[in-house]
Enzyme design. Structure first.
Site, PDB file in Angstrom:
ATOM      1  N   GLN A   1       8.415  -5.190  -4.526  1.00  0.00           N
ATOM      2  CA  GLN A   1       7.571  -4.931  -5.691  1.00  0.00           C
ATOM      3  C   GLN A   1       8.184  -3.833  -6.550  1.00  0.00           C
ATOM      4  O   GLN A   1       8.602  -2.787  -6.045  1.00  0.00           O
ATOM      5  CB  GLN A   1       6.159  -4.506  -5.280  1.00  0.00           C
TER       6      GLN A   1
ATOM      7  N   GLY B   1      -5.339  -5.559   2.519  1.00  0.00           N
ATOM      8  CA  GLY B   1      -4.710  -4.253   2.468  1.00  0.00           C
ATOM      9  C   GLY B   1      -5.259  -3.317   3.519  1.00  0.00           C
ATOM     10  O   GLY B   1      -4.866  -3.354   4.685  1.00  0.00           O
TER      11      GLY B   1
ATOM     12  N   CYS C   1      -1.667  -0.397  -9.713  1.00  0.00           N
ATOM     13  CA  CYS C   1      -1.746   0.917  -9.069  1.00  0.00           C
ATOM     14  C   CYS C   1      -2.659   1.846  -9.871  1.00  0.00           C
ATOM     15  O   CYS C   1      -2.446   2.055 -11.070  1.00  0.00           O
ATOM     16  CB  CYS C   1      -0.360   1.531  -8.943  1.00  0.00           C
TER      17      CYS C   1
ATOM     18  N   GLY D   1      -9.135  -7.429  -2.131  1.00  0.00           N
ATOM     19  CA  GLY D   1     -10.101  -6.361  -2.292  1.00  0.00           C
ATOM     20  C   GLY D   1     -11.301  -6.463  -1.377  1.00  0.00           C
ATOM     21  O   GLY D   1     -12.017  -7.464  -1.383  1.00  0.00           O
TER      22      GLY D   1
ATOM     23  N   MET E   1       0.856  -1.188   0.000  1.00  0.00           N
ATOM     24  CA  MET E   1       0.000   0.000   0.000  1.00  0.00           C
ATOM     25  C   MET E   1       0.888   1.233   0.000  1.00  0.00           C
ATOM     26  O   MET E   1       1.485   1.588   1.024  1.00  0.00           O
ATOM     27  CB  MET E   1      -0.924  -0.006   1.224  1.00  0.00           C
ATOM     28  N   GLU E   2       0.995   1.864  -1.158  1.00  0.00           N
ATOM     29  CA  GLU E   2       1.866   3.016  -1.313  1.00  0.00           C
ATOM     30  C   GLU E   2       1.440   4.136  -0.367  1.00  0.00           C
ATOM     31  O   GLU E   2       0.270   4.511  -0.293  1.00  0.00           O
ATOM     32  CB  GLU E   2       1.822   3.517  -2.764  1.00  0.00           C
TER      33      GLU E   2
END
EC number: 1.3.1.-
Length: 326
Positions: free
Chosen positions: A69, A224, A99, A201, A9-10
């Site tokens: 990643q 996430g 992304c 998700g 998770m950026e």
């Protein structure tokens, strides 16, 4: 028991967050925030900065394996950088095709690549050829850019290109993070490819996890935002904590927050610690109403030491309230 993986998770699941969440327990693996690849070979210090787990053999402090990643759109440069990353990432190299961020997509990276299955195949096959056979190359994708018309073609291209497994986020790029997640599409993809598929998700609770597995047909699930909103979700799924969150767990949450902030402050390369703690509280508010009160209490604070003091004071106050009368 199926595998539970902590999602990349950026801007959220940085090294310290991965450390804290995997220390809580329940995860079989985690993936780093993406390392962006453009037209150059990244120096070793980039991986040392973004994925400090490499100094621990590719494991978090609690012993959870971490995979690096990479994000990019040029097959050759991705391959060259993957070959270098493989020397420090023994558990695998993951490729980002999911992304949805505009800043990434306007350069043709992330989910935008789902418009060109043939390029996906070329990227994965070129990276696979450049990385030692003992190092797994995996991929994370969405269902498409604006619709699902190429979902099967993209998944097939990735699998036939050499991806050892696929994580499928059950939304298109244009859907962003809006519910629902289309877990039924993951099932279609899993039926179409010959590699393991991991569902991803809209898994916020144990019930969500169970429904996701039932609908997608996947054994393994990547979590996430649900993991950040409930640090104990993996333990709940494994039956090691109560199935539903409770107010009685709030002191444990405060302990996680204090641990997170202390570790952030110890990291020289991390700035604006106060913003990261407030960001986490924003997620925690979904699960614990007390997080909203704490967020309000520190909203205007900029000094991390002051914020830590507020958190520790809240912990001490709970301890006093629960202590037996003498």
């Amino acid at each position: 028991m199926s595998r539970l993986l902590l999602a990349p998770m950026e801007g959220v699941a940085d090294f310290v967050m991965r450390d804290v969440l995997t220390s809580v327990g329940g995860y079989d693996g985690c993936v780093s925030e993406f390392v962006r690849v453009t037209g150059s070979l990244l120096p070793a210090r980039t991986y040392e900065r973004e994925t400090p787990e490499i100094r621990n053999g590719g494991y978090t402090a609690s012993g959870t394996p971490m995979v690096i990643q990479l994000l990019g759109s040029d097959p050759e440069w991705l391959a060259r950088n993957a070959a270098q990353a493989a020397t420090v990432s023994p558990h695998g190299i993951d490729l980002n095709f999911g992304c949805p961020a505009k800043v990434v997509n306007r350069h043709g990276g992330g989910a935008m690549l789902l418009a060109t299955p043939e390029l996906l195949h070329r990227i994965v096959s070129t990276v696979r050829a450049a990385v030692p056979a003992r190092i797994a190359v995996t991929a994370k994708m969405r269902l498409g850019v604006s619709d699902t018309s190429l979902a099967i073609a993209c998944a097939t291209a990735l699998a036939e290109g050499g991806a050892a497994s696929l994580v499928v986020h059950a939304r298109t790029r244009d859907h962003g993070y809006r519910p629902p997640a289309h877990w039924d599409w993951i099932a279609r993809i899993a039926d179409a490819v010959r590699v393991p598929v991991v569902a991803n998700g809209e898994v916020w609770t144990v019930d969500d996890w169970a429904r996701c597995r039932a609908v997608s047909g996947c054994d393994d699930v990547m979590i996430g935002r649900g993991a950040v909103s409930d640090p104990f979700l993996a333990l709940r799924i494994r039956g090691q904590m109560a199935r539903q969150p409770s107010d009685a767990e709030w002191p444990l949450v405060l302990g996680c927050l204090a641990d997170y902030l202390k570790k952030l402050r110890a990291r020289i390369a991390i700035h604006h610690e106060h913003g990261r703690v407030k960001l986490w509280l924003g997620y925690l508010k979904r699960t614990w109403p007390q997080a909203a009160e704490l967020h309000d209490a520190i909203r205007r604070l900029q000094d991390s030491a002051e914020i830590l003091g507020v958190i520790e004071h809240a912990l001490a106050r709970i301890g006093q309230q629960s202590a037996p009368a003498g």
